[in-house]
Design a protein around this motif. Structure first.
Motif, PDB file in Angstrom:
ATOM      1  N   PHE A 267      -2.718 -13.241 -10.559  1.00  0.00           N
ATOM      2  CA  PHE A 267      -3.168 -11.940  -9.317  1.00  0.00           C
ATOM      3  C   PHE A 267      -1.618 -11.586  -9.956  1.00  0.00           C
ATOM      4  O   PHE A 267      -1.916 -10.420  -9.085  1.00  0.00           O
ATOM      5  N   LEU A 270      -2.915  -8.222 -11.244  1.00  0.00           N
ATOM      6  CA  LEU A 270      -3.285  -7.527 -10.413  1.00  0.00           C
ATOM      7  C   LEU A 270      -3.145  -6.489  -8.630  1.00  0.00           C
ATOM      8  O   LEU A 270      -2.756  -5.396  -8.526  1.00  0.00           O
ATOM      9  N   ILE A 271      -1.979  -6.999  -8.809  1.00  0.00           N
ATOM     10  CA  ILE A 271      -1.228  -7.067  -7.000  1.00  0.00           C
ATOM     11  C   ILE A 271      -0.757  -5.413  -7.433  1.00  0.00           C
ATOM     12  O   ILE A 271      -0.638  -4.937  -6.757  1.00  0.00           O
ATOM     13  N   GLY A 273      -0.901  -3.381  -9.927  1.00  0.00           N
ATOM     14  CA  GLY A 273      -1.821  -2.840 -10.242  1.00  0.00           C
ATOM     15  C   GLY A 273      -2.435  -2.142  -8.766  1.00  0.00           C
ATOM     16  O   GLY A 273      -2.239  -0.849  -8.569  1.00  0.00           O
ATOM     17  N   VAL A 274      -2.705  -2.829  -7.851  1.00  0.00           N
ATOM     18  CA  VAL A 274      -2.759  -1.877  -6.541  1.00  0.00           C
ATOM     19  C   VAL A 274      -1.767  -1.624  -6.219  1.00  0.00           C
ATOM     20  O   VAL A 274      -2.112  -0.394  -5.627  1.00  0.00           O
ATOM     21  N   GLN A 275      -0.680  -2.011  -6.178  1.00  0.00           N
ATOM     22  CA  GLN A 275       0.287  -1.397  -5.533  1.00  0.00           C
ATOM     23  C   GLN A 275       0.668  -0.187  -6.164  1.00  0.00           C
ATOM     24  O   GLN A 275       0.747   0.933  -5.646  1.00  0.00           O
ATOM     25  N   TRP A 276       0.682  -0.069  -7.204  1.00  0.00           N
ATOM     26  CA  TRP A 276       1.282   1.663  -8.107  1.00  0.00           C
ATOM     27  C   TRP A 276      -0.111   2.022  -8.044  1.00  0.00           C
ATOM     28  O   TRP A 276       0.091   3.552  -7.266  1.00  0.00           O
ATOM     29  N   LEU A 277      -1.383   1.587  -7.729  1.00  0.00           N
ATOM     30  CA  LEU A 277      -2.122   2.669  -7.120  1.00  0.00           C
ATOM     31  C   LEU A 277      -1.851   3.627  -5.712  1.00  0.00           C
ATOM     32  O   LEU A 277      -2.223   4.788  -5.228  1.00  0.00           O
ATOM     33  N   LEU A 278      -1.894   2.533  -4.754  1.00  0.00           N
ATOM     34  CA  LEU A 278      -1.494   2.933  -3.813  1.00  0.00           C
ATOM     35  C   LEU A 278      -0.830   3.597  -3.517  1.00  0.00           C
ATOM     36  O   LEU A 278      -0.657   5.050  -2.746  1.00  0.00           O
ATOM     37  N   LYS A 280       0.464   5.839  -6.145  1.00  0.00           N
ATOM     38  CA  LYS A 280       0.189   7.135  -6.379  1.00  0.00           C
ATOM     39  C   LYS A 280      -0.543   7.952  -5.340  1.00  0.00           C
ATOM     40  O   LYS A 280      -0.715   9.107  -5.223  1.00  0.00           O
ATOM     41  N   TRP A 281      -1.574   7.380  -4.469  1.00  0.00           N
ATOM     42  CA  TRP A 281      -2.374   7.777  -3.893  1.00  0.00           C
ATOM     43  C   TRP A 281      -2.421   8.187  -3.070  1.00  0.00           C
ATOM     44  O   TRP A 281      -2.470  10.176  -2.257  1.00  0.00           O
TER      45      TRP A 281
END
Ligand SMILES: Nc1nc2c(ncn2[C@@H]2O[C@H](COP(=O)(O)OP(=O)(O)OP(=O)(O)O)[C@@H](O)[C@H]2O)c(=O)[nH]1
Ligand SMILES: *[C@@H]1O[C@H](CO)[C@@H](O)[C@H](O)[C@H]1NC(C)=O
Ligand SMILES: *[C@@H]1O[C@H](CO)[C@@H](O)[C@H](O)[C@H]1NC(C)=O
Ligand SMILES: *[C@@H]1O[C@H](CO)[C@@H](O)[C@H](O)[C@H]1NC(C)=O
Ligand SMILES: [Mg+2]
Length: 297
Positions: A267, A270-271, A273-278, A280-281
């Motif tokens: 994971f 994945l974690i 990746g999600v952090q990076w997207l967050l 960016k957002w």
């Protein structure tokens, strides 16, 4: 490393009847080409792990304390008699402040590097009436740490077996009910599928470590059902040791890749990746906000 190989002096302390039964049991093992056994003892704090080891060896080899934990690291005790060696590893309790002590488990595993576990004695008290989620978590932790196969090399040991059962139950049924409850928790906590578990019954051994344990005319320590418990327990241990399943080899691979760690590692990308997207957002949101804000003023 913490191991003391010695002649088994305590053996002579056993009553003659116990000695002759043990000689016979160890003799059968030697016939099968087994000249050494390594037994790992684990369980919650204060359940009687160290006391059981002292009873089995017939000497006070590890410290016992009623009100505080005595063993803070694993200790291996070895005794040799007539060419047969018994190694028993005592460990600190696996629960600390109401939680599973994963650090203690890691310590135990590291201590066992390059050793082979023939039998795991999972110790609990017979005179407890409940099991809870923590018991299940302990089994899951053991299963993750040493591999679920260790449950095929396990014996459930219930101490304080010379108890007065609750009013509504006789001594004949109480141990069976208590064993059933603990075994059910073990089954739930193990990472085994139900089908695998069906054909693998974990045996149960009853123990009474108290010096006030009743004895029969042969001077053997007996339970309320009249059974001499030391030879019975040794017989169960040997049964597990020779049940046809592989002993657990603690090698570097097991040490480095406990199943739980592996599962966690999957994971990590994945974690991240999600952090990076967050991030960016949020950055975009702030930019939009500033842009909108600019217009407002
Ligand atoms: N009556 C009775 N007392 C027991 C029995 N087993 C252990 N005790 C007592 O329970 C207390 C704790 O026993 P230990 O053997 O130190 O337990 P432990 O599991 O090694 O405890 P930790 O090392 O702290 O995790 C001691 O006072 C023992 O004398 C038993 O079968 N019957
Ligand atoms: C364990 O065994 C491996 C391989 O045989 C060896 O390289 C290592 O030094 C051993 N470790 C200990 C602590 O005995
Ligand atoms: C493996 O151990 C289980 C106990 O968990 C036992 O029931 C089963 O018979 C053993 N398997 C073999 C192949 O002997
Ligand atoms: C004591 O108990 C053991 C185990 O149950 C039995 O084998 C032995 O014969 C008993 N001795 C006497 C004198 O009752
Ligand atoms: Mg102890």
């Amino acid at each position: 490393m913490g191991s003391i190989l010695r002649e088994w002096v305590g053996f002579q302390q056993f009553p003659a009847a116990t000695q002759s039964k043990l000689v016979e049991l160890f003799g059968k093992l030697k016939e099968k080409g087994v000249s050494a056994l390594t037994i790992l003892v684990m369980g919650k704090g204060g359940v009687g792990k160290s006391s059981t080891i002292n009873s089995l060896i017939g000497e006070r080899v590890v410290n016992v304390n009623a009100f505080s934990s005595e063993v803070s690291r694993p200790v291996m005790v070895s005794r040799t008699r007539a060419g047969f060696t018994l190694n028993i590893v005592d460990t600190p309790g696996l629960v600390e402040g109401g939680y599973v002590n994963y650090q203690a488990l890691e310590l135990i595993k590291r201590f066992l590097l390059n050793k082979t576990i023939d039998v795991l004695l999972y110790v609990d008290r017979m005179d407890a009436y409940r099991v809870d989620d923590l018991d299940k978590q302990i089994i899951s932790a053991i299963s993750d740490s040493f591999g679920k196969e260790i449950l095929r090399k396990s014996l459930l040991v219930l101490t304080h077996a010379q108890l007065c059962p609750p009013d509504d139950l006789s001594y004949d049924v109480f141990p069976a009910r208590r064993s059933e409850a603990v075994l059910k928790t073990i089954r739930a906590g193990s990472r085994m599928r139900a089908r695998d578990f069906k054909d693998s019954a974990i045996p149960v051994g009853l123990v009474e470590n108290s010096g006030r344990c009743n004895k029969n005319e042969s001077d053997e320590k007996i339970l309320p059902n009249g059974k001499a418990w030391i030879p019975s327990l040794v017989k169960e241990i040997i049964g597990v040791a020779t049940n046809g399943n592989k002993s657990i080899v603690v090698d570097k691979k097991l040490l480095e890749g406990s199943e739980s760690n592996d599962r966690g590692k999957v994971f990590i990308p994945l974690i991240l990746g999600v952090q990076w997207l967050l991030v960016k957002w949020i950055q975009r949101a702030i930019r939009d906000d500033i842009a909108k804000g600019g217009k407002a003023f």
